[in-house]
Scaffold this active site. Structure first.
Site, PDB file in Angstrom:
ATOM      1  N   GLU A  15     -30.407  -7.060  -7.137  1.00  0.00           N
ATOM      2  CA  GLU A  15     -32.021  -7.221  -7.873  1.00  0.00           C
ATOM      3  C   GLU A  15     -32.063  -6.772  -9.460  1.00  0.00           C
ATOM      4  O   GLU A  15     -32.949  -7.331 -10.091  1.00  0.00           O
ATOM      5  CB  GLU A  15     -32.822  -6.649  -6.668  1.00  0.00           C
ATOM      6  CG  GLU A  15     -33.155  -7.479  -5.600  1.00  0.00           C
ATOM      7  CD  GLU A  15     -32.260  -7.366  -4.553  1.00  0.00           C
ATOM      8  OE1 GLU A  15     -30.991  -6.521  -4.881  1.00  0.00           O
ATOM      9  OE2 GLU A  15     -32.387  -7.293  -3.372  1.00  0.00           O
ATOM     10  N   GLU A  50     -30.478  -7.224   3.024  1.00  0.00           N
ATOM     11  CA  GLU A  50     -31.598  -6.177   3.650  1.00  0.00           C
ATOM     12  C   GLU A  50     -31.566  -6.921   4.962  1.00  0.00           C
ATOM     13  O   GLU A  50     -31.732  -5.954   5.956  1.00  0.00           O
ATOM     14  CB  GLU A  50     -32.602  -6.429   2.933  1.00  0.00           C
ATOM     15  CG  GLU A  50     -32.561  -5.602   1.482  1.00  0.00           C
ATOM     16  CD  GLU A  50     -33.729  -6.084   0.561  1.00  0.00           C
ATOM     17  OE1 GLU A  50     -34.168  -7.173   0.422  1.00  0.00           O
ATOM     18  OE2 GLU A  50     -34.445  -5.079   0.054  1.00  0.00           O
TER      19      GLU A  50
HETATM   20  N1  CAA Z   1     -32.928 -18.436  -5.046  1.00  0.00           N
HETATM   21  C1  CAA Z   1     -33.050 -19.500  -5.416  1.00  0.00           C
HETATM   22  N2  CAA Z   1     -32.020 -20.279  -5.850  1.00  0.00           N
HETATM   23  C2  CAA Z   1     -30.722 -19.850  -5.792  1.00  0.00           C
HETATM   24  C3  CAA Z   1     -30.763 -18.490  -5.238  1.00  0.00           C
HETATM   25  C4  CAA Z   1     -31.997 -17.725  -5.044  1.00  0.00           C
HETATM   26  N3  CAA Z   1     -31.637 -16.293  -4.679  1.00  0.00           N
HETATM   27  N4  CAA Z   1     -29.250 -18.394  -5.731  1.00  0.00           N
HETATM   28  C5  CAA Z   1     -28.791 -19.375  -6.041  1.00  0.00           C
HETATM   29  N5  CAA Z   1     -29.795 -20.350  -6.229  1.00  0.00           N
HETATM   30  C6  CAA Z   1     -29.495 -21.657  -6.515  1.00  0.00           C
HETATM   31  C7  CAA Z   1     -29.142 -21.989  -8.110  1.00  0.00           C
HETATM   32  O1  CAA Z   1     -30.056 -21.984  -8.904  1.00  0.00           O
HETATM   33  C8  CAA Z   1     -28.249 -23.147  -8.064  1.00  0.00           C
HETATM   34  O2  CAA Z   1     -29.409 -24.163  -8.016  1.00  0.00           O
HETATM   35  P1  CAA Z   1     -29.113 -25.462  -8.755  1.00  0.00           P
HETATM   36  O3  CAA Z   1     -27.879 -26.260  -7.817  1.00  0.00           O
HETATM   37  O4  CAA Z   1     -30.241 -26.459  -8.583  1.00  0.00           O
HETATM   38  O5  CAA Z   1     -28.598 -25.195 -10.427  1.00  0.00           O
HETATM   39  C9  CAA Z   1     -27.737 -23.152  -6.745  1.00  0.00           C
HETATM   40  O6  CAA Z   1     -28.336 -22.131  -5.743  1.00  0.00           O
HETATM   41  C10 CAA Z   1     -26.103 -22.651  -6.687  1.00  0.00           C
HETATM   42  O7  CAA Z   1     -26.102 -21.591  -7.176  1.00  0.00           O
HETATM   43  P2  CAA Z   1     -24.714 -21.305  -8.097  1.00  0.00           P
HETATM   44  O8  CAA Z   1     -24.595 -22.336  -9.059  1.00  0.00           O
HETATM   45  O9  CAA Z   1     -25.075 -19.834  -8.895  1.00  0.00           O
HETATM   46  O10 CAA Z   1     -23.723 -21.152  -7.161  1.00  0.00           O
HETATM   47  P3  CAA Z   1     -22.613 -20.451  -7.126  1.00  0.00           P
HETATM   48  O11 CAA Z   1     -21.644 -20.564  -5.838  1.00  0.00           O
HETATM   49  O12 CAA Z   1     -21.907 -20.003  -8.353  1.00  0.00           O
HETATM   50  O13 CAA Z   1     -23.031 -18.789  -6.752  1.00  0.00           O
HETATM   51  C11 CAA Z   1     -24.432 -16.928  -5.860  1.00  0.00           C
HETATM   52  C12 CAA Z   1     -23.741 -18.457  -5.631  1.00  0.00           C
HETATM   53  C13 CAA Z   1     -23.221 -16.115  -5.713  1.00  0.00           C
HETATM   54  C14 CAA Z   1     -25.314 -16.874  -4.459  1.00  0.00           C
HETATM   55  C15 CAA Z   1     -25.442 -17.202  -6.828  1.00  0.00           C
HETATM   56  O14 CAA Z   1     -26.144 -18.287  -7.060  1.00  0.00           O
HETATM   57  C16 CAA Z   1     -26.128 -16.076  -7.140  1.00  0.00           C
HETATM   58  O15 CAA Z   1     -25.954 -14.871  -7.515  1.00  0.00           O
HETATM   59  N6  CAA Z   1     -27.443 -16.244  -6.647  1.00  0.00           N
HETATM   60  C17 CAA Z   1     -28.567 -15.127  -7.010  1.00  0.00           C
HETATM   61  C18 CAA Z   1     -28.238 -14.121  -5.930  1.00  0.00           C
HETATM   62  C19 CAA Z   1     -29.454 -12.910  -6.104  1.00  0.00           C
HETATM   63  O16 CAA Z   1     -29.711 -12.594  -7.047  1.00  0.00           O
HETATM   64  N7  CAA Z   1     -30.207 -12.549  -4.803  1.00  0.00           N
HETATM   65  C20 CAA Z   1     -30.997 -11.535  -4.961  1.00  0.00           C
HETATM   66  C21 CAA Z   1     -32.331 -12.260  -5.102  1.00  0.00           C
HETATM   67  S1  CAA Z   1     -33.668 -11.489  -5.371  1.00  0.00           S
HETATM   68  C22 CAA Z   1     -33.927 -10.482  -3.930  1.00  0.00           C
HETATM   69  O17 CAA Z   1     -33.358 -10.785  -2.874  1.00  0.00           O
HETATM   70  C23 CAA Z   1     -35.266  -9.755  -3.881  1.00  0.00           C
HETATM   71  C24 CAA Z   1     -35.446  -8.924  -2.558  1.00  0.00           C
HETATM   72  O18 CAA Z   1     -35.089  -7.987  -2.293  1.00  0.00           O
HETATM   73  C25 CAA Z   1     -36.581  -9.486  -1.831  1.00  0.00           C
END
Ligand code: CAA
Length: 684
Positions: free
Chosen positions: A125, A105
């Protein structure tokens, strides 16, 4: 200015850098830091452009999910997005890694975007029970058009650069230094052209209603029971009626409704539960993890072939070993057929198939597999067969090679008893079809070495499986719990419920399929044989009696054209009144009185059986925590993600309520297995 957001001036361009490891999530500190950095950069009259970039492995991967359950902190993300969108100085987002959710975004609000090749962009999301909360539903359709935007937002699927270079999403793609690319783009393009105003117009598409109906039918319907996709659709349609700012305000309301919903709480829990399951508490080790590049799969049946395909898809070299050429040939032709079908469906290319098959060696000779780093035995489910294989492996592969069994029920310690170096024996329990199902239950035995466990956990990540480490017991975690769930379905059949009634109740609850339809698909004889091999199972005469009677009458499920249901050649399922007669007769002999149950009573009884068994598993420390159990049920058994898994669901119901219900069932049935687990008492 916060420490995690910095701004430096570089040759008339202000470079704002976010450094919030591990994934530069948009915490309150990042949001306020970004606003401060923007103000500072805009006040500098010497600059003509601003670049936003991130340190580390990725651009902003979204809002900080941990903050959602807490009191919201200012500034809110939409205010940051609007400040970027309304900037008088053009802003270029320099993208790499995973540009997701709030991160995307932010990028969409920038006037320009440049990206590193391979960067993924998406609004995932819905996977968290949310809709994009900071204007994504309003910005993306204005960039990509309604149809493409709907597809991305409602499926939550990401796209990869440079697949997007031909549209308005990114203005330049590089395969080297993304900051250098952004700076060059600023000087060669932005300096002369200046900023471009963000598209604030109402989206005018004649076919908007058709696109909406198509999305309802083909996208929203795939997320059965979930509220967020419907709300996302509603928000996206605002773009056809309202300006950007108005649409952002209205869609924010929908986002907040989602954020505060039990579904989103459960799906956010599931996100962190899966991460926790991947990091079990293990003693620290100094030796490096084992290198696993060459893997042997023993057995080329559906399971073995599926495992082989899963490994090949991740670039692992595979030996596929069978006892004779005929079995091997059958397995190989199944693999080739499945890969060809993936090509037809556009999932992989001919070239990828050729590359994968080049890494596959089919053999009937143990001597061929001598240099394996890991052997996964997926042979017939019999202790004698498996011990024979492990004894042969002992004489073939190096002592460093990990020996794994894919058994679903058998005692892996007993399998390991024929091996001298027992510490390298482990369970790797895949779920069928193994090239598709995400779950990998990793089963440690009495003797499994920590390095072997850690190496297998890391290997699970390599082959893109969701790992869950469990201890040794009959059926491990998943199938042990599934037995209690199936047990109740079987009792209900004797109490007069029809297979359709039971399956419908569980599908209405949210399960991907009903238990009896699943049983027909996997083969009723499998559980039957497993029960026969286990002398310690219940002596209750009605225990799985319904299933046993079907097997005894040759109704093994889909493969024999009949089981709990009847099937035609195309495997269409229809009810078969004969089965109810079989169950009725059996029930009469056992003096089981027919009863009538509502759909809710049926699903509650099966889910309570799961919960109590899950609690017993925690009491016995077979699973380290509830998250492991929920991860298994979400990834291996189709438990609805919007309930978080059986243990999270129990917590949402309230453990006091769960205990009362279990006590009532215990009193009503007199069966010991309904005694509430002592683990539940520890939670009250
Ligand atoms: N918030 C907080 N922590 C997060 C995070 C997030 N959005 N995304 C990842 N993390 C944390 C994980 O919990 C993990 O923490 P630990 O090491 O303590 O376990 C760490 O970051 C690394 O994550 P991964 O092990 O998943 O690492 P990866 O390299 O395999 O993947 C990634 C990275 C693709 C970013 C994956 O973590 C992912 O898909 N994250 C979620 C992304 C997501 O859903 N974003 C949307 C959030 S909602 C939003 O943004 C709403 C809005 O419009 C306002």
């Amino acid at each position: 200015m916060s420490n995690i957001v910095s701004v430096v001036s570089q040759n008339e361009v202000a470079v704002i850098t976010i450094n919030n490891p591990p994934v530069n999530a948009l915490s309150a500190e990042v949001r306020s830091g970004l606003l401060d950095a923007l103000t500072q950069a805009q006040a500098d009259k010497s600059i003509f452009a601003i670049v936003i970039q991130c340190e580390g492995r990725t651009f902003i991967a979204g809002a900080d999910i941990k903050e959602f359950g807490q009191t919201p902190k200012l500034p809110h993300l939409p205010d940051v997005v609007l400040a970027i969108a309304n900037s008088s100085v053009p802003i270029i987002a320099a993208l790499h890694g995973s540009v997701l959710g709030g991160g995307f975004e932010i990028a969409l609000a920038c006037q320009y975007r440049v990206g590193l090749k391979g960067t993924t962009l998406g609004l995932p999301e819905v996977n968290l029970g949310l809709i994009p909360g900071a204007g994504g539903t309003q910005l993306l359709p204005r960039v990509l058009g309604l149809s493409k935007a709907m597809n991305m937002i409602i499926t939550g699927k990401s796209i990869k650069l440079p697949d997007t270079a031909d549209n308005a999403l990114v203005h330049a793609v590089t395969d080297s230094d993304v900051l250098a690319c952004a700076l060059e783009f600023s000087h060669t393009f932005v300096k002369s052209i200046g900023g471009q105003k963000l598209n604030n117009k109402i989206v005018e598409q004649d076919d908007a209603e058709d696109i909406k109906q198509h999305a309802l039918k083909n996208l929203v319907s795939k997320r059965k029971g979930q509220t967020a996709p419907l709300k996302a659709l509603e928000a996206i349609m605002y773009t056809t009626q309202y300006s950007l700012e108005e649409g952002m305000k209205k869609s924010r309301k929908l986002f907040l409704e989602c954020r505060d919903s039990p579904q989103s709480a459960a799906m956010r829990y599931a996100f962190f539960a899966e991460k926790k399951a991947q990091k079990p508490k293990l003693p620290s080790i100094s030796a490096p993890l084992k290198n696993i590049e060459k893997v042997t799969v023993i057995g080329a049946g559906t399971m073995g072939a599926g495992i082989a395909m899963c490994l090949l898809a991740s670039g692992i070299s595979v030996y596929l070993l069978e006892i004779n050429a005929e079995n091997l040939e059958r397995g190989m032709s199944y693999i080739k057929k499945t890969l060809a079908s993936s090509v037809r469906k556009g999932r992989i290319s001919e070239q990828q198939v050729a590359d994968q098959l080049a890494h596959l060696t089919a053999t009937t000779e143990y001597s061929t597999i001598a240099d394996s780093h890991l052997v996964i035995e997926a042979a017939f489910e019999s202790m004698v067969v498996k011990q024979d294989i492990f004894a042969k492996l002992e004489a073939t592969v190096s002592t460093e090679c990990i020996l794994a069994s894919n058994t679903s029920y058998l005692d892996i310690d007993e399998i390991a008893s024929v091996v001298t170096h027992k510490s390298r024996v482990i369970g790797l329990h895949f779920f069928s079809p193994a090239h598709i199902m995400k779950l990998l239950e990793i089963v440690k035995t009495k003797h499994t070495d920590t390095n072997v466990i850690s190496s297998c956990m890391a290997f699970a990540k390599t082959i893109k499986k969701q790992a869950a480490l469990v201890g040794m017991c009959y059926g491990f975690v998943g199938n042990r719990m599934y037995a209690s769930y199936g047990r109740e379905a079987n009792f209900l059949l004797l109490e007069g419920c029809s297979p359709e009634q039971i399956d419908k109740a569980l599908v209405d609850f949210g399960m991907a399929m009903g238990p009896l339809a699943v049983n027909d698909m996997s083969g009723i004889d499998i559980g039957y044989k497993a029960r026969k091999e286990n002398p310690n199972l219940s002596v209750d005469p009605a225990y799985f009696l319904a299933a046993n009677l079907l097997v005894d009458s040759g109704r093994l499920g889909q493969k024999t054209g009949s089981g709990f249901y009847a099937y035609d050649e195309k495997l269409n399922r229809t009810s078969d009144p004969i089965v109810m007669d079989i169950f009725k007769n059996a029930a009469q002999k056992l003096n089981i009185v027919p009863q009538s149950y509502t759909s809710e009573e049926i699903s509650e009884r099966l889910v309570l059986a799961l919960i109590n068994e899950g609690a017993n598993i925690l009491q016995e420390s077979i699973a380290e925590n509830a998250e492991v159990i929920d991860t298994i049920w979400l990834n291996g058994y189709g438990f609805p993600r919007y309930y978080g898994g059986p243990m999270f669901y129990a917590q949402q119901l309230g453990w006091k309520y769960v205990k009362e219900k279990l006590l009532a069932l215990h009193q009503q049935t007199g069966k010991d297995w309904w005694k509430p687990s002592t683990y539940i008492d520890s939670l009250l």
